[in-house]
Write an enzyme that holds these catalytic residues in place. Structure first.
Site, PDB file in Angstrom:
ATOM      1  CG  HIS A 193    -129.613 -60.492 -59.818  1.00 50.72           C
ATOM      2  ND1 HIS A 193    -130.925 -61.131 -60.449  1.00 50.72           N
ATOM      3  CD2 HIS A 193    -129.913 -60.929 -58.651  1.00 50.72           C
ATOM      4  CE1 HIS A 193    -131.612 -61.784 -59.612  1.00 50.72           C
ATOM      5  NE2 HIS A 193    -130.948 -61.835 -58.378  1.00 50.72           N
ATOM      6  NE  ARG A 300    -144.731 -49.557 -64.842  1.00 52.88           N
ATOM      7  CZ  ARG A 300    -144.683 -48.968 -63.625  1.00 52.88           C
ATOM      8  NH1 ARG A 300    -143.935 -49.936 -62.864  1.00 52.88           N
ATOM      9  NH2 ARG A 300    -144.677 -47.797 -63.488  1.00 52.88           N
ATOM     10  NE  ARG A 336    -149.388 -51.317 -68.624  1.00 53.55           N
ATOM     11  CZ  ARG A 336    -148.339 -50.278 -68.304  1.00 53.55           C
ATOM     12  NH1 ARG A 336    -148.624 -49.240 -68.238  1.00 53.55           N
ATOM     13  NH2 ARG A 336    -147.013 -50.613 -68.293  1.00 53.55           N
ATOM     14  CD  GLU A 434    -151.607 -45.380 -71.770  1.00 53.19           C
ATOM     15  OE1 GLU A 434    -150.660 -45.151 -71.406  1.00 53.19           O
ATOM     16  OE2 GLU A 434    -152.203 -46.609 -71.998  1.00 53.19           O
ATOM     17  CG  ASN A 457    -145.594 -41.269 -66.910  1.00 49.75           C
ATOM     18  OD1 ASN A 457    -146.298 -40.806 -66.215  1.00 49.75           O
ATOM     19  ND2 ASN A 457    -144.624 -42.012 -66.830  1.00 49.75           N
ATOM     20  CG  ASP A 458    -147.734 -42.882 -73.038  1.00 49.84           C
ATOM     21  OD1 ASP A 458    -146.573 -42.461 -73.271  1.00 49.84           O
ATOM     22  OD2 ASP A 458    -147.818 -44.201 -72.789  1.00 49.84           O
ATOM     23  CB  CYS A 505    -151.547 -45.732 -62.571  1.00 45.63           C
ATOM     24  SG  CYS A 505    -151.614 -45.833 -64.515  1.00 45.63           S
TER      25      CYS A 505
END
Length: 544
Positions: A193, A300, A336, A434, A457-458, A505
């Site tokens: 946190h 997300r 998303r 992706e 990334n993917d 993105c």
């Protein structure tokens, strides 16, 4: 003389930045829980009940304060604490100890707290391990309310470097955010946190600093360097001057970038590009506004599903999405749909262990196989659409058939909303590109959707057949690989040919070496971490 006593300590930095100021050592009151034999166990059980009600009220207050300051998602921890206080096993254990051992309530609560938190701490699951701190938190609160002592003093006169063993969520929320220069803790993790809060507030924080808090006096001067991970107590004049210079340089960088606030992302020749923000929860909204993002290019939704024991309800999701679109006041928010699986797990979905999770049951595949989960999310999204500009984006698409199936489900959801007279808007719907499959058929997909967002990334991982979590393959992982750039170009061209827009993105969007390349390719939007927005704007505005 001061230089002789200078003390250097090191920690793990959670947010880069430098602070110089006085430390405030937060010590919990050294309240020793004594074991006292009692004549009347019934009386003690009643005392626990009274303390529990008092604790519930305190937690409700903290929850309301946290919602205002850090948003609903980050405040949820106090709801978790309220639920834990009502837990039958926990309460039965307390009562059992009071009755069988004929001891005082304080001792029974403290023992139960220790037993339960030890039990959680030894579990394999990260989520359950993190709950150990929560059990401690509620047990300490109950003991404090039973014994009539107050908690940690979190009121301070001047801005300070807050030092503590570890900070519980209830402690961080009570603090006056204006008066914190930095956090330094002995324990904690990069996703604790405290760490999340430090990143939200843009202040340096070090965790895992090996220090004895008993030996450190509040009011001592110190330097926290989030770049090097150093914590220096009693710095001499040279160190102080160096820290001041670093702080000034950071400020100057920030101010130069702030001059770009409100300016457009336009090249010298007049070519415009949208620069949006990627965020992981409603709690990150402050960042987005502070860094002047044109919108949210990737919101997300997983944060609603992860770190809990059951699916989020439609109402809970609706509140989070509504808050996000309202905060952005008409700017675009692209949410998303659930992208879980691979490295993001939620135990209650009972996803089996897979040989190749990255190639497994994840994202849209889960939504299409379990449409009841998908529909709850879609209903919440469409209900929130009337509060601002919301767009929906579907992850991990590989075929035209998947998009057709999504369209059918969306149609059903809209019919249900219409039937119950629930207002909604028709929103822009797009897909993530992706997988190489989606890139290769992007001409066909472009006819079916309103936009593309390229998840680099993917896309890189699947194109190069390299697991991006595998450290051994770092030298082979090349996100600038020609194949990736060719694919991006192809996707953008196919989108434009169909009159649609295309953005990026993934991490690559924030790669400043490629910003010019992307603008020249005709990419319409780059969505990046909020802290990168003004840096990209600077590059775009200096382009020919």
């Amino acid at each position: 003389m001061a230089g002789i006593d200078m003390k250097h300590l090191n920690g793990k930095s959670v947010y880069k930045g430098v602070a110089l100021g006085k430390v405030l050592v937060l010590k919990k009151e050294a309240y020793i829980v004594k074991r006292v034999k009692v004549e009347n166990p019934d009386e003690e059980v009643k005392r626990v009940e009274a303390a529990r009600q008092k604790s519930q009220k305190q937690l409700q207050k903290l929850y309301e304060k946290a919602v205002k300051e850090v948003g609903e998602a980050s405040a949820a921890i106090f709801e978790v604490h309220q639920m834990m206080l009502e837990d039958d096993d926990y309460n039965e254990s307390i009562e059992n100890i009071i009755r069988t051992q004929e001891v005082n309530a304080e001792y029974a609560v403290a023992s139960t707290g220790d037993n339960f938190s030890e039990m959680f701490a030894s579990m394999d699951d990260d989520y359950m391990r993190a709950r150990a701190a929560d059990i401690k938190d509620i047990s300490e609160r109950l003991v404090r309310n039973l014994s009539g002592q107050s908690g940690m003093d979190t009121e301070f006169e001047e801005p300070v470097i807050v030092m503590a063993d570890d900070l519980t969520p209830s402690e961080t929320v009570q603090m006056d955010k204006e008066k914190i220069l930095a956090f330094v803790t002995v324990h904690g993790s990069t996703n604790s946190h405290t760490a999340i809060l430090a990143r939200m507030m843009n202040i340096p924080a070090l965790i895992g600093v090996d220090m004895n808090l008993e030996e450190i006096q509040s009011g001592t001067c110190a330097v926290v360097d989030g770049f090097t991970g150093e914590f220096i107590l009693d710095p001499d004049e040279n160190v102080q001057e160096a820290a001041k210079a670093k702080i000034a340089a950071e400020e100057e960088k920030k101010n130069l970038l702030l001059k770009l606030k409100g300016k457009e992302n336009v090249t010298k020749s007049g070519k415009k590009i949208n620069i949006y923000a990627n965020i992981g929860s409603v709690g990150d909204m402050g960042y987005v506004l502070e860094n002047d993002a044109g919108g949210i290019g990737l919101f997300r939704s997983e944060f609603l599903y992860i770190g809990r024991n059951e699916l989020p309800t439609e109402e809970e999701q609706f509140q989070a999405y509504k808050q996000a679109v309202q905060n952005m006041a008409g700017k675009k928010v692209i949410i998303r749909t659930l992208d879980i699986g691979a490295d993001k797990q939620a135990d209650y979905l009972n996803l089996e262990k897979e040989e190749n999770p990255a190639l497994g049951y994840r994202a849209i595949r889960i939504c299409l196989s379990q449409p009841e989960i998908f529909k709850v999310q879609l209903r919440a999204l469409f209900r929130a659409s009337v509060y601002g500009t919301l767009s929906i984006m579907y992850p991990m698409i590989t075929s035209v058939e998947e998009v057709m199936r999504i369209k059918e489900i969306v149609k059903e959801v809209k019919a249900e909303l219409k039937a119950s007279d629930t207002p909604y808007k028709d929103v822009e719907e797009g897909i993530m590109i992706e997988t190489p499959a989606a890139a290769m058929i992007s001409d066909e997909l472009a006819e079916l959707v309103d936009f593309f967002s390229i998840g680099t990334n993917d896309l890189t991982q699947y194109t190069l057949a390299i697991d991006r979590q595998n450290e051994k393959l770092e030298e082979f992982y090349n996100p600038h690989h020609k194949a990736i750039l060719k694919m991006i170009k192809m996707v953008v061209d196919n989108a434009h040919a169909a009159g649609k827009w295309a953005g990026i993105c993934g991490e690559l969007g924030a790669d400043t070496e490629l910003t010019e390349t992307f603008v020249n390719m005709g990419v319409d939007e780059l969505s990046v971490a909020p802290s990168m927005i003004l840096k990209l704007r600077k590059i775009v505005r200096e382009m020919e």
